[in-house]
Design a protein around this motif. Structure first.
Motif, PDB file in Angstrom:
ATOM      1  N   TRP A 333      50.188  45.138  33.800  1.00 20.71           N
ATOM      2  CA  TRP A 333      50.791  43.858  33.416  1.00 20.71           C
ATOM      3  C   TRP A 333      52.167  44.052  32.796  1.00 20.71           C
ATOM      4  CZ3 TRP A 333      49.374  38.737  34.105  1.00 20.71           C
ATOM      5  CH2 TRP A 333      48.223  38.562  34.876  1.00 20.71           C
ATOM      6  N   GLN A 334      52.386  45.189  32.181  1.00 17.31           N
ATOM      7  CA  GLN A 334      53.731  45.505  31.700  1.00 17.31           C
ATOM      8  C   GLN A 334      54.696  45.620  32.878  1.00 17.31           C
ATOM      9  OE1 GLN A 334      53.970  48.681  28.749  1.00 17.31           O
ATOM     10  NE2 GLN A 334      55.865  49.396  29.677  1.00 17.31           N
ATOM     11  N   MET A 433      53.634  45.209  44.872  1.00 18.58           N
ATOM     12  CA  MET A 433      53.627  44.621  43.542  1.00 18.58           C
ATOM     13  C   MET A 433      52.750  45.454  42.626  1.00 18.58           C
ATOM     14  SD  MET A 433      53.276  40.494  44.026  1.00 18.58           S
ATOM     15  CE  MET A 433      53.095  40.168  42.277  1.00 18.58           C
ATOM     16  N   PRO A 434      53.045  45.454  41.305  1.00 21.16           N
ATOM     17  CA  PRO A 434      52.198  46.216  40.377  1.00 21.16           C
ATOM     18  C   PRO A 434      50.789  45.647  40.243  1.00 21.16           C
ATOM     19  CG  PRO A 434      53.894  45.006  39.190  1.00 21.16           C
ATOM     20  CD  PRO A 434      54.231  44.888  40.640  1.00 21.16           C
ATOM     21  N   ILE A 435      50.617  44.342  40.422  1.00 21.85           N
ATOM     22  CA  ILE A 435      49.283  43.750  40.502  1.00 21.85           C
ATOM     23  C   ILE A 435      49.287  42.753  41.654  1.00 21.85           C
ATOM     24  CG2 ILE A 435      48.785  44.030  38.044  1.00 21.85           C
ATOM     25  CD1 ILE A 435      49.319  41.079  37.666  1.00 21.85           C
ATOM     26  N   THR A 436      48.120  42.404  42.147  1.00 24.72           N
ATOM     27  CA  THR A 436      48.034  41.518  43.303  1.00 24.72           C
ATOM     28  C   THR A 436      48.256  40.067  42.900  1.00 24.72           C
ATOM     29  OG1 THR A 436      45.656  41.198  43.038  1.00 24.72           O
ATOM     30  CG2 THR A 436      46.368  43.074  44.380  1.00 24.72           C
ATOM     31  N   PRO A 437      48.672  39.205  43.845  1.00 25.01           N
ATOM     32  CA  PRO A 437      48.774  37.776  43.541  1.00 25.01           C
ATOM     33  C   PRO A 437      47.442  37.181  43.086  1.00 25.01           C
ATOM     34  CG  PRO A 437      49.876  38.283  45.610  1.00 25.01           C
ATOM     35  CD  PRO A 437      49.136  39.520  45.202  1.00 25.01           C
ATOM     36  N   PHE A 440      46.921  38.153  39.408  1.00 23.70           N
ATOM     37  CA  PHE A 440      47.824  37.327  38.604  1.00 23.70           C
ATOM     38  C   PHE A 440      47.239  35.931  38.403  1.00 23.70           C
ATOM     39  CE2 PHE A 440      51.343  34.337  38.209  1.00 23.70           C
ATOM     40  CZ  PHE A 440      52.121  34.912  37.206  1.00 23.70           C
ATOM     41  N   THR A 441      46.669  35.376  39.463  1.00 20.62           N
ATOM     42  CA  THR A 441      46.096  34.029  39.389  1.00 20.62           C
ATOM     43  C   THR A 441      44.847  34.005  38.515  1.00 20.62           C
ATOM     44  OG1 THR A 441      46.913  33.608  41.634  1.00 20.62           O
ATOM     45  CG2 THR A 441      45.266  32.083  40.761  1.00 20.62           C
ATOM     46  N   PHE A 442      43.955  34.977  38.692  1.00 19.74           N
ATOM     47  CA  PHE A 442      42.717  35.012  37.916  1.00 19.74           C
ATOM     48  C   PHE A 442      42.994  35.067  36.413  1.00 19.74           C
ATOM     49  CE2 PHE A 442      40.333  36.670  41.741  1.00 19.74           C
ATOM     50  CZ  PHE A 442      39.426  35.622  41.781  1.00 19.74           C
ATOM     51  N   TYR A 443      43.934  35.908  36.000  1.00 15.74           N
ATOM     52  CA  TYR A 443      44.111  36.156  34.569  1.00 15.74           C
ATOM     53  C   TYR A 443      45.105  35.221  33.893  1.00 15.74           C
ATOM     54  CZ  TYR A 443      41.256  40.329  35.003  1.00 15.74           C
ATOM     55  OH  TYR A 443      40.203  41.190  35.220  1.00 15.74           O
ATOM     56  N   ARG A 554      46.796  40.683  28.295  1.00 18.12           N
ATOM     57  CA  ARG A 554      47.590  40.987  29.476  1.00 18.12           C
ATOM     58  C   ARG A 554      48.943  40.278  29.423  1.00 18.12           C
ATOM     59  NH1 ARG A 554      42.379  41.666  30.931  1.00 18.12           N
ATOM     60  NH2 ARG A 554      41.902  43.198  32.581  1.00 18.12           N
ATOM     61  N   LEU A 555      48.946  39.035  28.972  1.00 18.85           N
ATOM     62  CA  LEU A 555      50.206  38.304  28.873  1.00 18.85           C
ATOM     63  C   LEU A 555      51.130  38.934  27.833  1.00 18.85           C
ATOM     64  CD1 LEU A 555      49.006  34.595  29.177  1.00 18.85           C
ATOM     65  CD2 LEU A 555      50.008  36.063  30.938  1.00 18.85           C
ATOM     66  N   MET A 556      50.555  39.556  26.797  1.00 13.78           N
ATOM     67  CA  MET A 556      51.380  40.247  25.803  1.00 13.78           C
ATOM     68  C   MET A 556      52.121  41.416  26.453  1.00 13.78           C
ATOM     69  SD  MET A 556      50.241  42.258  22.325  1.00 13.78           S
ATOM     70  CE  MET A 556      49.412  43.561  23.272  1.00 13.78           C
ATOM     71  N   PHE A 557      51.406  42.206  27.232  1.00  9.98           N
ATOM     72  CA  PHE A 557      52.068  43.325  27.900  1.00  9.98           C
ATOM     73  C   PHE A 557      53.011  42.833  28.990  1.00  9.98           C
ATOM     74  CE2 PHE A 557      48.925  45.906  25.760  1.00  9.98           C
ATOM     75  CZ  PHE A 557      49.631  47.076  25.515  1.00  9.98           C
TER      76      PHE A 557
END
Length: 658
Positions: A333-334, A433-437, A440-443, A554-557
């Protein structure tokens, strides 16, 4: 790089009416067929090298380097009027390039394996029926009521026909979605190409390689083939490959481990460093700017330190999600925060250009020239608006709520623009991408705020966009760059490449289904049919069994990564000698980079020495050597495939992957 491009334009002016010709289109269609059949046959049946999973696939390079390129040289010598011009060869390469975005693990393998999985793999133990199957739209996944999917994974009995009708509805629905996405991607690239090429002067390393291959002394006589350094470079990987092929027949023959992968341990808790010299990656990296190469390996090294420190301290906010970054959710997430800001800043830098585009699209301003783009600015702007609206309603119709569809589509478009920009600047053939779309949507929404239909539809979407491919967007950007660079007739080039894309989707789907029903897709023994298609649904079921809200950790990082990217970008543009590009922050945690970072380091070190010793002159003189290393490796992979077909059919050698 700018000097090279200017010299190229001066030496090789192109006439727009001589490039997109009938014969170039016919040769391109033939290349399209081969590029679709080769990687599927190699991976599924021969079990040889994986020739996909890249923004410029190995399959495209093999077919073009082994067949189209030498054949054109032969034609130039035998009957010069039959030889294709440089512009025509670029058309052929472009069609093969976009075709390579479709087969096997690049798209079609994951797609077919994913949508075929729900009704075949569902069992009382995995609880898919309790959590997902009722939420799946019936038109989006083929049924297994008459054992249609059982026959696909296990092979059909003799005398049973392939049940094409079971696949027709989902393939048509998904095909419409994918064509709409491709058109939106074309429109985005048409809008952004001039900003990236003329204003920011991104190097587009993946496009530089084929353009260098096709640089001519005169018609049909390629400059590379008249360079001794090129032949020296080409000989090195070819000799290594031929030497190692001998060992396939006599196991006591000692191999040359030049292309093997090694793990360098760094201590408890710290990830090991992968040591692997990839000539394919090296060839493209040689065209990449030094600050980008340095940033990629430097931030990767910092990521190793951060991962090790977190592990030793026992700090974690959760494991990495599937097909995302390694080292835990914190680092992923960073990197995602960095990726988001990196993409947003690129759009902010383009604001003046975007105003020009809008003025041309809405007012027809003659002062704004869009003649070199794949689409006119008017068509591009309306294509983005109408196409995005269609994609949103398609996702909503598939079961996603309006909020989930909106966030997922935003992440998907972010991925399309960001990864394309990243590849254009870094030249990494393997970039994601570092994480999948989906993650990103789930979290960012929280699965507690989702209904079952939204979660099920998101699970099914992994089949198309889980691995982070841009479905040809990065390819289209590079094709647009090549077309504008050589002054080709870009509107015709657009229709040519889109035709190749549609043909590829049909060929690849039919061939994959045929092989599945004839041999049993489970017997392919590849990730997309044996486990990758299972883990996506099991992962979503696990989330539904353990629901969570918005992940503040996760949003913090995410915010930390965003802040670091803003700081690095400010320092880069404020101080001319600042050595780091923020681009390294966007992918430093990905497993994809882990397997390329040593090659990136080698390219940076060698290029640094060359520029320091001899400047740009020595760099230009050395370029044929690195092109030879890359193309020699490509020829070697093609040779290994032929040997595997003839002598090791079904038990081939997996030399090239990613």
């Amino acid at each position: 790089m700018a000097e090279l491009k200017a010299m190229d334009r001066d030496l090789h002016p192109e006439s727009k009416h001589l490039s997109v010709t009938t014969r170039a289109f016919c040769v391109g269609i033939a290349v399209t067929f081969l590029v679709n059949l080769l990687p599927a046959y190699s991976a599924y049946i021969v079990h040889s090298s994986r020739m996909v999973f890249a923004h410029l696939p190995m399959a495209t390079m093999v077919v073009f380097t082994v067949l189209a390129w030498p054949l054109n040289v032969l034609m130039a010598r035998v009957k010069p009027q039959w030889a294709l011009s440089r512009g025509e060869m670029v058309v052929v390469f472009s069609m093969g390039w976009i075709a390579g975005a479709v087969p096997a693990a690049n798209f079609m393998g994951l797609f077919i394996g994913g949508i075929a999985a729900p009704y075949y793999y569902a069992s009382p133990e995995n609880q898919w029926g309790d959590y997902l199957l009722d939420g799946l739209p019936k038109w989006a996944a083929p049924p297994n009521e008459a054992r249609q999917m059982t026959y696909f994974f296990e092979g059909k009995p003799p005398g049973v026909d392939i049940p094409w009708d079971a696949w027709m509805t989902p393939l048509v629905w998904w095909g419409v979605f994918l064509i709409a996405l491709a058109l939106v991607s074309v429109a985005l690239m048409a809008v952004l190409r001039r900003q990236w090429v003329d204003r920011e002067r991104l190097p587009f390393p993946l496009a530089e390689a084929p353009l260098t291959m096709l640089e001519e002394i005169e018609a049909g006589k390629y400059r590379l083939l008249h360079s001794r350094l090129f032949w020296v470079g080409l000989t090195i990987p070819v000799v290594v490959v031929v030497w190692n092929i001998v060992g396939y027949f006599w196991h006591t023959f000692p191999p040359i481990p030049l292309m093997d992968r090694w793990a360098l341990p760094l201590g408890r808790g710290f990830p090991s460093v992968t040591i692997k010299l990839n000539f394919f990656v090296l060839g493209f990296a040689f065209f990449t700017n030094l600050d980008v190469l340095f940033s990629l390996w430097f931030f990767y090294a910092l990521g190793i330190v951060q991962t090790g420190v977190f592990d030793r301290l026992g700090y974690t906010i959760g494991a990495s999600d599937i097909w995302g970054s390694r080292g835990g959710a914190a680092l992923g997430w960073q990197a995602m925060g960095a990726f988001f800001v990196f993409t947003a800043l690129s759009m902010w830098m383009a604001r003046a250009h975007l105003r020009d585009v809008w003025r041309k699209a809405m007012r027809g301003d003659d002062a704004v020239d869009d003649s070199d783009e794949l689409l006119s600015y008017r068509a591009a702007v309306w294509g983005i608006i109408v196409g995005a609206a269609f994609l949103f309603f398609w996702l909503w119709h598939s079961g996603m709520s309006a909020l989930v569809a909106g966030v997922f589509l935003f992440a998907l478009i972010l991925m399309t623009v960001g990864v394309t920009r990243f590849v254009a600047e870094s030249g990494l053939a393997y970039a994601r991408m570092p994480i999948t779309p989906q993650s990103f949507t789930f979290y960012t929404i929280g699965i507690r705020q989702m209904d079952t239909n939204s979660a099920a539809s998101l699970a099914l979407s992994y089949s198309t966009f889980g691995l982070g491919n841009t479905f040809g967007a990065s390819t289209l950007a590079h094709i647009a760059q090549m077309g504008a660079r050589l002054k080709l007739k870009t509107r015709s080039l657009f229709w040519t490449t889109m035709c190749a894309l549609v043909v590829s989707m049909v060929i690849s789907a039919v061939f994959t289904l045929y092989l599945g029903y004839m041999y049993g897709a489970y017997n392919f023994n590849v990730y997309t049919f044996n486990s990758g298609n299972v883990v996506i649904f099991s992962n979503v079921v696990m989330k539904l069994q353990n629901p969570f809200g918005i992940s503040l950790d996760r949003l913090m990082f995410f915010g930390i990564g965003a802040a670091l990217t803003v700081l690095c970008s400010f320092l880069r543009y404020r101080f001319l000698r600042w050595p780091l590009s923020p681009i390294g922050l966007t992918v430093f945690t990905t497993g994809i980079l882990q397997r390329q970072v040593f090659t990136v380091f080698v390219a940076w070190a060698v290029k640094s020495v060359l520029l320091k010793i001899g400047g740009i002159g020595l760099y230009r003189q050395s370029l044929p050597l690195f092109m030879g290393l890359m193309l020699g490796y490509v020829l070697g992979i093609g040779l290994i495939f032929i040997v595997d077909v003839l002598f090791f059919f079904g038990q081939g050698h997996l030399v090239h992957h990613w």
